[in-house]
Design a protein around this motif. Structure first.
Motif, PDB file in Angstrom:
ATOM      1  N   GLY A  14      26.703  38.441  32.911  1.00  0.00           N
ATOM      2  CA  GLY A  14      27.347  37.128  32.749  1.00  0.00           C
ATOM      3  C   GLY A  14      28.878  37.340  33.184  1.00  0.00           C
ATOM      4  N   VAL A  15      29.508  38.224  32.477  1.00  0.00           N
ATOM      5  CA  VAL A  15      31.088  38.327  33.106  1.00  0.00           C
ATOM      6  C   VAL A  15      31.008  38.630  34.539  1.00  0.00           C
ATOM      7  CG1 VAL A  15      33.048  39.867  32.912  1.00  0.00           C
ATOM      8  CG2 VAL A  15      31.977  38.988  30.729  1.00  0.00           C
ATOM      9  N   ALA A  54      37.293  29.756  33.350  1.00  0.00           N
ATOM     10  CA  ALA A  54      36.080  29.947  33.779  1.00  0.00           C
ATOM     11  C   ALA A  54      35.305  30.126  32.642  1.00  0.00           C
ATOM     12  CB  ALA A  54      35.808  31.110  34.900  1.00  0.00           C
ATOM     13  N   LEU A  55      34.147  29.308  32.087  1.00  0.00           N
ATOM     14  CA  LEU A  55      33.189  29.355  31.148  1.00  0.00           C
ATOM     15  C   LEU A  55      32.207  30.317  31.580  1.00  0.00           C
ATOM     16  CD1 LEU A  55      33.250  25.501  30.176  1.00  0.00           C
ATOM     17  CD2 LEU A  55      34.705  27.505  29.070  1.00  0.00           C
ATOM     18  N   LEU A  56      31.782  31.270  30.657  1.00  0.00           N
ATOM     19  CA  LEU A  56      30.590  31.957  30.765  1.00  0.00           C
ATOM     20  C   LEU A  56      29.568  31.104  30.445  1.00  0.00           C
ATOM     21  CD1 LEU A  56      32.348  34.562  30.214  1.00  0.00           C
ATOM     22  CD2 LEU A  56      30.512  35.657  29.662  1.00  0.00           C
ATOM     23  N   ARG A  57      28.475  31.406  30.817  1.00  0.00           N
ATOM     24  CA  ARG A  57      26.963  30.691  30.602  1.00  0.00           C
ATOM     25  C   ARG A  57      26.394  31.313  29.613  1.00  0.00           C
ATOM     26  NH1 ARG A  57      25.450  30.000  37.006  1.00  0.00           N
ATOM     27  NH2 ARG A  57      26.637  28.409  37.576  1.00  0.00           N
ATOM     28  N   SER A  68      35.382  32.455  27.446  1.00  0.00           N
ATOM     29  CA  SER A  68      35.940  32.113  28.552  1.00  0.00           C
ATOM     30  C   SER A  68      36.795  33.167  29.307  1.00  0.00           C
ATOM     31  CB  SER A  68      36.645  30.858  28.535  1.00  0.00           C
ATOM     32  OG  SER A  68      35.990  29.755  27.959  1.00  0.00           O
ATOM     33  N   LEU A  69      36.768  33.161  30.439  1.00  0.00           N
ATOM     34  CA  LEU A  69      37.737  34.107  31.126  1.00  0.00           C
ATOM     35  C   LEU A  69      39.006  33.493  31.591  1.00  0.00           C
ATOM     36  CD1 LEU A  69      35.679  36.445  33.383  1.00  0.00           C
ATOM     37  CD2 LEU A  69      36.333  36.737  31.194  1.00  0.00           C
ATOM     38  N   PHE A  70      40.427  33.717  31.308  1.00  0.00           N
ATOM     39  CA  PHE A  70      41.456  32.948  31.740  1.00  0.00           C
ATOM     40  C   PHE A  70      41.883  33.867  32.839  1.00  0.00           C
ATOM     41  CE2 PHE A  70      40.428  31.280  27.508  1.00  0.00           C
ATOM     42  CZ  PHE A  70      40.612  30.047  27.694  1.00  0.00           C
ATOM     43  N   CYS A  82      39.654  37.412  27.986  1.00  0.00           N
ATOM     44  CA  CYS A  82      38.241  37.200  27.834  1.00  0.00           C
ATOM     45  C   CYS A  82      38.191  36.655  26.302  1.00  0.00           C
ATOM     46  CB  CYS A  82      37.288  38.361  27.882  1.00  0.00           C
ATOM     47  SG  CYS A  82      35.579  37.659  27.548  1.00  0.00           S
ATOM     48  N   PHE A  83      38.039  35.313  26.178  1.00  0.00           N
ATOM     49  CA  PHE A  83      38.419  34.772  24.750  1.00  0.00           C
ATOM     50  C   PHE A  83      37.190  33.611  24.113  1.00  0.00           C
ATOM     51  CE2 PHE A  83      41.357  32.475  22.166  1.00  0.00           C
ATOM     52  CZ  PHE A  83      42.401  33.479  21.956  1.00  0.00           C
ATOM     53  N   HIS A  84      37.016  34.011  23.021  1.00  0.00           N
ATOM     54  CA  HIS A  84      35.880  33.170  22.467  1.00  0.00           C
ATOM     55  C   HIS A  84      36.335  31.798  22.250  1.00  0.00           C
ATOM     56  CE1 HIS A  84      33.077  31.791  19.153  1.00  0.00           C
ATOM     57  NE2 HIS A  84      32.326  32.951  19.724  1.00  0.00           N
ATOM     58  N   ALA A  85      35.482  30.760  22.285  1.00  0.00           N
ATOM     59  CA  ALA A  85      35.859  29.577  22.329  1.00  0.00           C
ATOM     60  C   ALA A  85      36.298  28.934  20.945  1.00  0.00           C
ATOM     61  CB  ALA A  85      34.624  28.661  22.772  1.00  0.00           C
TER      62      ALA A  85
END
Length: 77
Positions: free
Chosen positions: A15-16, A40-43, A48-50, A63-66
């Motif tokens: 996914g990443v 950018a949100l992961l499916r 999300s990747l910032f 790479c951060f948890h919502a």
């Protein structure tokens, strides 16, 4: 580990990788959320990747948890 689905890490990594491909193809499709940082949100995963775009390169800041406090990644800018 107990309770983890087989192959979950592989699916997360895929996914990443897929998201980075999309980011590379058209970084402007992702919204600016802080200064010049885009998100950018992961499916299928609550991450999300910032990232920023500098000199035709993507630089991933986090790479951060919502559910986490965004001030943690904002300190990296």
């Amino acid at each position: 580990m107990k309770g983890e689905a087989a192959g979950l890490g592989r699916r997360f990594r895929q996914g990443v990788d897929d998201l980075i491909d999309r980011m590379s193809d058209n970084p402007q499709q992702f919204p600016i959320v802080f200064k010049n940082v885009r998100r950018a949100l992961l499916r299928r995963f609550p991450y999300s990747l910032f990232f920023v775009v500098e000199d035709d390169a993507l630089i991933v800041i986090a790479c951060f948890h919502a559910s986490r406090d965004p001030s943690h990644w904002q300190k990296r800018t």
